[in-house]
Scaffold this motif. Structure first.
Motif, PDB file in Angstrom:
ATOM      1  N   ALA A  78       0.871  -1.171  -0.015  1.00 40.52           N
ATOM      2  CA  ALA A  78      -0.078  -0.041   0.096  1.00 40.52           C
ATOM      3  C   ALA A  78       0.897   1.147  -0.054  1.00 40.52           C
ATOM      4  O   ALA A  78       1.848   1.359   0.592  1.00 40.52           O
ATOM      5  CB  ALA A  78      -0.718   0.024   1.168  1.00 40.52           C
ATOM      6  N   ILE A  82      -1.146   5.108   3.823  1.00 39.22           N
ATOM      7  CA  ILE A  82      -2.131   4.120   4.233  1.00 39.22           C
ATOM      8  C   ILE A  82      -1.480   3.632   5.679  1.00 39.22           C
ATOM      9  O   ILE A  82      -0.348   2.888   5.627  1.00 39.22           O
ATOM     10  CB  ILE A  82      -2.427   2.902   3.543  1.00 39.22           C
ATOM     11  CG1 ILE A  82      -3.222   3.393   2.134  1.00 39.22           C
ATOM     12  CG2 ILE A  82      -3.354   1.910   3.889  1.00 39.22           C
ATOM     13  CD1 ILE A  82      -4.375   4.125   2.374  1.00 39.22           C
ATOM     14  N   GLY A  84      -1.889   0.988   8.475  1.00 35.59           N
ATOM     15  CA  GLY A  84      -2.354  -0.234   8.828  1.00 35.59           C
ATOM     16  C   GLY A  84      -1.476  -1.455   8.802  1.00 35.59           C
ATOM     17  O   GLY A  84      -0.481  -1.283   8.086  1.00 35.59           O
ATOM     18  N   PRO A  87      -3.264  -4.094   5.169  1.00 30.74           N
ATOM     19  CA  PRO A  87      -4.113  -3.404   4.181  1.00 30.74           C
ATOM     20  C   PRO A  87      -4.674  -4.196   3.199  1.00 30.74           C
ATOM     21  O   PRO A  87      -3.787  -4.981   2.592  1.00 30.74           O
ATOM     22  CB  PRO A  87      -3.187  -2.018   3.769  1.00 30.74           C
ATOM     23  CG  PRO A  87      -1.954  -2.690   3.911  1.00 30.74           C
ATOM     24  CD  PRO A  87      -1.949  -3.560   5.126  1.00 30.74           C
ATOM     25  N   GLU A  89      -6.529  -3.789  -0.588  1.00 32.18           N
ATOM     26  CA  GLU A  89      -6.724  -2.701  -1.737  1.00 32.18           C
ATOM     27  C   GLU A  89      -7.939  -3.109  -2.782  1.00 32.18           C
ATOM     28  O   GLU A  89      -8.153  -4.318  -3.033  1.00 32.18           O
ATOM     29  CB  GLU A  89      -5.605  -2.412  -2.796  1.00 32.18           C
ATOM     30  CG  GLU A  89      -6.095  -1.437  -3.776  1.00 32.18           C
ATOM     31  CD  GLU A  89      -4.997  -1.291  -5.234  1.00 32.18           C
ATOM     32  OE1 GLU A  89      -5.095  -0.396  -5.912  1.00 32.18           O
ATOM     33  OE2 GLU A  89      -3.917  -2.359  -4.950  1.00 32.18           O
ATOM     34  N   VAL A 123      -7.610  -2.249   7.193  1.00 33.00           N
ATOM     35  CA  VAL A 123      -7.911  -1.061   6.559  1.00 33.00           C
ATOM     36  C   VAL A 123      -8.043  -1.459   5.006  1.00 33.00           C
ATOM     37  O   VAL A 123      -7.293  -2.332   4.676  1.00 33.00           O
ATOM     38  CB  VAL A 123      -6.737   0.012   6.788  1.00 33.00           C
ATOM     39  CG1 VAL A 123      -5.487  -0.270   6.248  1.00 33.00           C
ATOM     40  CG2 VAL A 123      -7.215   1.358   6.028  1.00 33.00           C
ATOM     41  N   TRP A 125      -8.419   0.311   1.324  1.00 34.94           N
ATOM     42  CA  TRP A 125      -7.923   1.480   0.337  1.00 34.94           C
ATOM     43  C   TRP A 125      -8.223   1.141  -0.888  1.00 34.94           C
ATOM     44  O   TRP A 125      -8.281   0.350  -1.472  1.00 34.94           O
ATOM     45  CB  TRP A 125      -6.485   1.925   0.654  1.00 34.94           C
ATOM     46  CG  TRP A 125      -5.408   0.996   0.031  1.00 34.94           C
ATOM     47  CD1 TRP A 125      -4.943  -0.005   0.650  1.00 34.94           C
ATOM     48  CD2 TRP A 125      -4.675   1.133  -1.395  1.00 34.94           C
ATOM     49  NE1 TRP A 125      -4.024  -0.564  -0.217  1.00 34.94           N
ATOM     50  CE2 TRP A 125      -3.808   0.302  -1.347  1.00 34.94           C
ATOM     51  CE3 TRP A 125      -4.786   2.445  -2.187  1.00 34.94           C
ATOM     52  CZ2 TRP A 125      -3.090   0.130  -2.486  1.00 34.94           C
ATOM     53  CZ3 TRP A 125      -3.953   2.286  -3.216  1.00 34.94           C
ATOM     54  CH2 TRP A 125      -3.032   1.104  -3.240  1.00 34.94           C
ATOM     55  N   ALA A 165      -9.329   5.558   2.266  1.00 34.60           N
ATOM     56  CA  ALA A 165      -9.229   4.478   3.065  1.00 34.60           C
ATOM     57  C   ALA A 165     -10.379   4.468   3.936  1.00 34.60           C
ATOM     58  O   ALA A 165     -11.146   5.501   4.367  1.00 34.60           O
ATOM     59  CB  ALA A 165      -7.857   4.599   3.941  1.00 34.60           C
ATOM     60  N   ARG A 167     -11.298   2.493   7.562  1.00 38.48           N
ATOM     61  CA  ARG A 167     -10.940   1.528   8.672  1.00 38.48           C
ATOM     62  C   ARG A 167     -11.879   0.114   8.890  1.00 38.48           C
ATOM     63  O   ARG A 167     -12.949   0.474   8.770  1.00 38.48           O
ATOM     64  CB  ARG A 167     -10.678   1.897  10.110  1.00 38.48           C
ATOM     65  CG  ARG A 167      -9.422   3.169   9.914  1.00 38.48           C
ATOM     66  CD  ARG A 167      -8.224   3.225  10.511  1.00 38.48           C
ATOM     67  NE  ARG A 167      -7.869   2.146  11.234  1.00 38.48           N
ATOM     68  CZ  ARG A 167      -6.690   1.493  11.028  1.00 38.48           C
ATOM     69  NH1 ARG A 167      -5.846   1.674  10.073  1.00 38.48           N
ATOM     70  NH2 ARG A 167      -6.287   0.408  11.914  1.00 38.48           N
TER      71      ARG A 167
END
Length: 169
Positions: A78, A82, A84, A87, A89, A123, A125, A165, A167
Motif C-alpha cells: 500500500a 495508508i 495499517g 491493508p 486494496e 484497513v 484503500w 481509505a 478502517r
C-alpha cells in the motif's frame, strides 16, 4: 447476485472489464492511452490469471447468465499514506451502465469489504481518479475518506488518483 469469480468467467469478465473502463473514462482520455491500457489489463488470459492469483479476490455480479458488475480486492503493498498492519486494496469496482443506480455497486462493495475483513484486513484503500466526482462521492458514502494521492499512468498519461481509505473492525 454476487459471487467469487471462476476461471470460466474470464472471457465474459474481460469483455465487461474493458467495456466498463471505456464507458467510464474514454470521453476524458486519448484513444491511444485507452487502447494501450485495455490491451495490458483486460484480455481473457489476464483475467484468468488474476482470478487464479492468491493475492487477489475477484467478485462478479450476474443477472441470469450476464455479468453486470465486478470488483477486485488485492493484497499487496500500500502507499505510505495508508496506515495499517494488513491493508487490502479495492483495485477495481465497475458496474455496467444499465445497472447504475440499482444498488449493484453497494452490494458489490459489501462483498469486497466482507472479504477484506475475513482476510484480516484492518484497513481497505483504493485509488480513484480526481476527475470522477460520482465515483468519489460513492466511496465517501461508503465510509472512505481521502488520505493522500498517487500517480496512475494511463497509457502514456500520468494522472492523479486520490487515495481513499476506510478502517475496518
Amino acid at each position: 447476485m454476487n459471487r467469487k469469480a471462476k476461471v470460466g468467467d474470464a472471457a465474459d469478465l474481460a469483455l465487461l472489464a474493458e467495456r466498463t473502463f471505456r464507458d467510464t473514462f474514454a470521453h476524458l482520455n486519448r484513444a491511444e492511452d485507452m487502447d494501450s491500457h485495455c490491451r495490458k489489463s483486460y484480455s481473457e488470459k489476464i483475467q484468468a490469471a488474476e482470478i487464479r492469483d492468491p493475492k487477489r479476490t475477484t467478485f462478479v455480479c450476474h443477472v441470469g447468465d450476464s455479468l453486470v458488475a465486478y470488483g477486485q480486492l488485492r493484497w499487496e503493498s500500500a502507499p505510505a499514506c495508508i496506515v495499517g498492519t494488513r491493508p487490502a486494496e479495492i483495485q477495481r469496482l465497475y458496474v455496467d451502465a444499465p445497472w447504475h443506480g440499482k444498488g449493484v455497486a453497494q452490494a458489490l462493495m459489501a462483498s469486497l469489504l466482507d472479504a477484506a475483513a475475513a482476510g484480516g484486513a484492518d484497513v481497505v484503500w483504493l485509488g480513484v481518479w480526481e476527475r470522477t466526482p460520482r465515483a468519489i462521492a460513492f466511496y465517501e458514502r461508503s465510509g472512505f475518506a481521502v488520505v493522500g494521492d498517487h500517480v496512475f499512468v494511463l497509457g502514456k498519461d500520468p494522472q492523479r488518483d486520490l487515495v481513499l481509505a476506510k478502517r475496518l473492525g
